[in-house]
Scaffold this active site. Structure first.
Site, PDB file in Angstrom:
ATOM      1  N   SER A  15       0.929  -1.135   0.338  1.00  0.00           N
ATOM      2  CA  SER A  15      -0.100   0.081   0.046  1.00  0.00           C
ATOM      3  C   SER A  15       0.826   1.092   0.057  1.00  0.00           C
ATOM      4  O   SER A  15       0.444   2.055  -0.713  1.00  0.00           O
ATOM      5  CB  SER A  15      -0.966   0.095   1.182  1.00  0.00           C
ATOM      6  N   ASN A  16       1.937   1.466   0.796  1.00  0.00           N
ATOM      7  CA  ASN A  16       3.052   2.437   0.462  1.00  0.00           C
ATOM      8  C   ASN A  16       3.228   2.591  -0.874  1.00  0.00           C
ATOM      9  O   ASN A  16       3.549   3.742  -1.316  1.00  0.00           O
ATOM     10  CB  ASN A  16       4.035   2.163   1.478  1.00  0.00           C
ATOM     11  N   ARG A  66      22.058 -14.107   2.387  1.00  0.00           N
ATOM     12  CA  ARG A  66      21.407 -12.688   2.166  1.00  0.00           C
ATOM     13  C   ARG A  66      22.291 -11.946   1.014  1.00  0.00           C
ATOM     14  O   ARG A  66      21.689 -11.273   0.297  1.00  0.00           O
ATOM     15  CB  ARG A  66      21.681 -12.028   3.511  1.00  0.00           C
ATOM     16  N   MET A  91      10.453  -6.190   4.122  1.00  0.00           N
ATOM     17  CA  MET A  91      10.633  -6.875   5.688  1.00  0.00           C
ATOM     18  C   MET A  91      12.085  -7.647   5.801  1.00  0.00           C
ATOM     19  O   MET A  91      11.974  -8.443   6.708  1.00  0.00           O
ATOM     20  CB  MET A  91       9.456  -7.550   5.931  1.00  0.00           C
ATOM     21  N   ARG A  92      12.888  -7.230   5.160  1.00  0.00           N
ATOM     22  CA  ARG A  92      14.277  -8.024   5.317  1.00  0.00           C
ATOM     23  C   ARG A  92      15.393  -6.852   5.410  1.00  0.00           C
ATOM     24  O   ARG A  92      15.366  -5.936   4.848  1.00  0.00           O
ATOM     25  CB  ARG A  92      14.641  -8.659   3.959  1.00  0.00           C
ATOM     26  N   ASN A 108      13.418   4.563   3.617  1.00  0.00           N
ATOM     27  CA  ASN A 108      12.581   3.377   4.106  1.00  0.00           C
ATOM     28  C   ASN A 108      11.562   4.226   4.999  1.00  0.00           C
ATOM     29  O   ASN A 108      11.796   5.378   5.583  1.00  0.00           O
ATOM     30  CB  ASN A 108      13.520   2.532   5.190  1.00  0.00           C
ATOM     31  N   HIS A 110       9.167   3.775   8.254  1.00  0.00           N
ATOM     32  CA  HIS A 110       9.243   3.042   9.558  1.00  0.00           C
ATOM     33  C   HIS A 110       7.852   3.210  10.427  1.00  0.00           C
ATOM     34  O   HIS A 110       7.800   4.661  10.468  1.00  0.00           O
ATOM     35  CB  HIS A 110      10.336   2.976  10.177  1.00  0.00           C
ATOM     36  N   SER A 137       8.011   7.604  10.248  1.00  0.00           N
ATOM     37  CA  SER A 137       9.303   8.254  10.006  1.00  0.00           C
ATOM     38  C   SER A 137       9.725   7.670   8.696  1.00  0.00           C
ATOM     39  O   SER A 137       9.685   6.406   8.381  1.00  0.00           O
ATOM     40  CB  SER A 137      10.599   7.864  11.039  1.00  0.00           C
ATOM     41  N   THR A 142      20.751   3.165   6.564  1.00  0.00           N
ATOM     42  CA  THR A 142      22.247   2.893   6.796  1.00  0.00           C
ATOM     43  C   THR A 142      22.304   1.301   7.215  1.00  0.00           C
ATOM     44  O   THR A 142      21.334   0.846   7.533  1.00  0.00           O
ATOM     45  CB  THR A 142      22.702   3.869   7.814  1.00  0.00           C
ATOM     46  N   ASP A 146      16.778   0.446  11.006  1.00  0.00           N
ATOM     47  CA  ASP A 146      15.880   1.686  11.215  1.00  0.00           C
ATOM     48  C   ASP A 146      16.650   3.004  11.870  1.00  0.00           C
ATOM     49  O   ASP A 146      16.134   3.547  13.073  1.00  0.00           O
ATOM     50  CB  ASP A 146      14.707   1.160  12.160  1.00  0.00           C
ATOM     51  N   GLU A 175       1.312   7.173   7.139  1.00  0.00           N
ATOM     52  CA  GLU A 175       2.533   6.541   6.202  1.00  0.00           C
ATOM     53  C   GLU A 175       2.236   6.993   4.776  1.00  0.00           C
ATOM     54  O   GLU A 175       3.065   7.749   3.800  1.00  0.00           O
ATOM     55  CB  GLU A 175       2.676   4.975   6.238  1.00  0.00           C
TER      56      GLU A 175
HETATM   57  C1  GRF Z   1       3.855  -0.511   6.848  1.00  0.00           C
HETATM   58  O1  GRF Z   1       3.218  -0.380   7.957  1.00  0.00           O
HETATM   59  C2  GRF Z   1       5.367  -0.359   7.040  1.00  0.00           C
HETATM   60  O2  GRF Z   1       5.805   0.792   7.300  1.00  0.00           O
HETATM   61  C3  GRF Z   1       5.753  -1.446   7.555  1.00  0.00           C
HETATM   62  O3  GRF Z   1       5.148  -2.475   6.993  1.00  0.00           O
HETATM   63  C4  GRF Z   1       3.901  -2.241   6.458  1.00  0.00           C
HETATM   64  C5  GRF Z   1       3.929  -2.528   5.008  1.00  0.00           C
HETATM   65  O4  GRF Z   1       2.765  -2.031   4.612  1.00  0.00           O
HETATM   66  N1  GRF Z   1       7.059  -1.641   7.568  1.00  0.00           N
HETATM   67  P1  GRF Z   1       2.377  -2.086   3.068  1.00  0.00           P
HETATM   68  O5  GRF Z   1       3.112  -3.267   2.382  1.00  0.00           O
HETATM   69  O6  GRF Z   1       2.980  -0.910   2.366  1.00  0.00           O
HETATM   70  O7  GRF Z   1       1.008  -1.834   2.510  1.00  0.00           O
END
Ligand code: GRF
Length: 194
Positions: A15-16, A66, A91-92, A108, A110, A137, A142, A146, A175
């Protein structure tokens, strides 16, 4: 008008990423999204990006070191022509080589008011601490989790009766409002050579 080409990395619904993409369609937005990549080929956000006409790349990190996975990702990002990376629910942790290779050019978002609550479970941790405000935020990535310089923050009130889920939903709205302007400001500075 020159636009900064940006690759967006996601792990899930995206969604972001969608908020960044729709903001990029507004007149005079100084960045464009040239690639959406995920460490899960089934990430729903990849389908959304593809439907919106954006190039996508999905590759599972499972069973890979990784550094090896990030080298593949790095090659795809460079092939896309991107000059910056926006992590959006990715998420990595990134490998040191990837962070170093893009130093100062990875952003990023957060879901906390950094430096509070780095890592996971930010909303529950804010509730457990009895905080009256939460938020999100945008920061430069870096090597430490976070931890880089904060570019933008939005505060969100914590309501009596909030659960981690209800708070997360409200912070997510913040966000979506916060990331695109922060990325746009970063893009303007970068395009100006700053
Ligand atoms: C968001 O809240 C982001 O800040 C967090 O995980 C969520 C991801 O949501 N790290 P989306 O995939 O952007 O919908």
């Amino acid at each position: 008008m020159a636009k900064l080409p940006v690759a967006v990395l996601i792990s899930g619904r995206g969604s972001n990423m969608a908020a960044l993409l729709y903001a990029a369609r507004q007149p005079d937005c100084p960045y464009e999204i040239v690639l959406v990549a995920a460490n899960d080929p089934a990430a729903p956000g990849l389908d959304l990006a593809a439907a919106e006409g954006i190039a996508t790349f999905g590759h599972s990190h499972k069973g890979m070191a990784r550094a090896d996975f990030d080298a593949i990702l790095d090659a795809e990002i460079r092939k896309s022509g991107a000059k910056a990376i926006a992590l959006a629910g990715y998420m990595r942790l990134l490998s040191p080589a990837l962070v170093d290779g893009w130093a100062g050019h990875i952003l990023n978002i957060h879901p906390s008011l950094l430096p509070k609550y780095k890592g996971l479970d930010t909303h529950q941790r804010a509730l457990d601490a009895g905080d009256t405000q939460a938020g999100c935020s945008v920061h430069i990535v870096t090597a430490a989790l976070d931890d880089g310089p904060v570019l933008a923050q939005t505060k969100v009130a914590i309501l009596p009766g909030d659960t981690a889920d209800s708070l997360a939903a409200r912070v997510l709205m913040a966000e979506h409002q916060t990331y695109a302007p922060a990325l746009a400001a970063f893009a303007r500075r970068t395009l100006a050579g700053g």
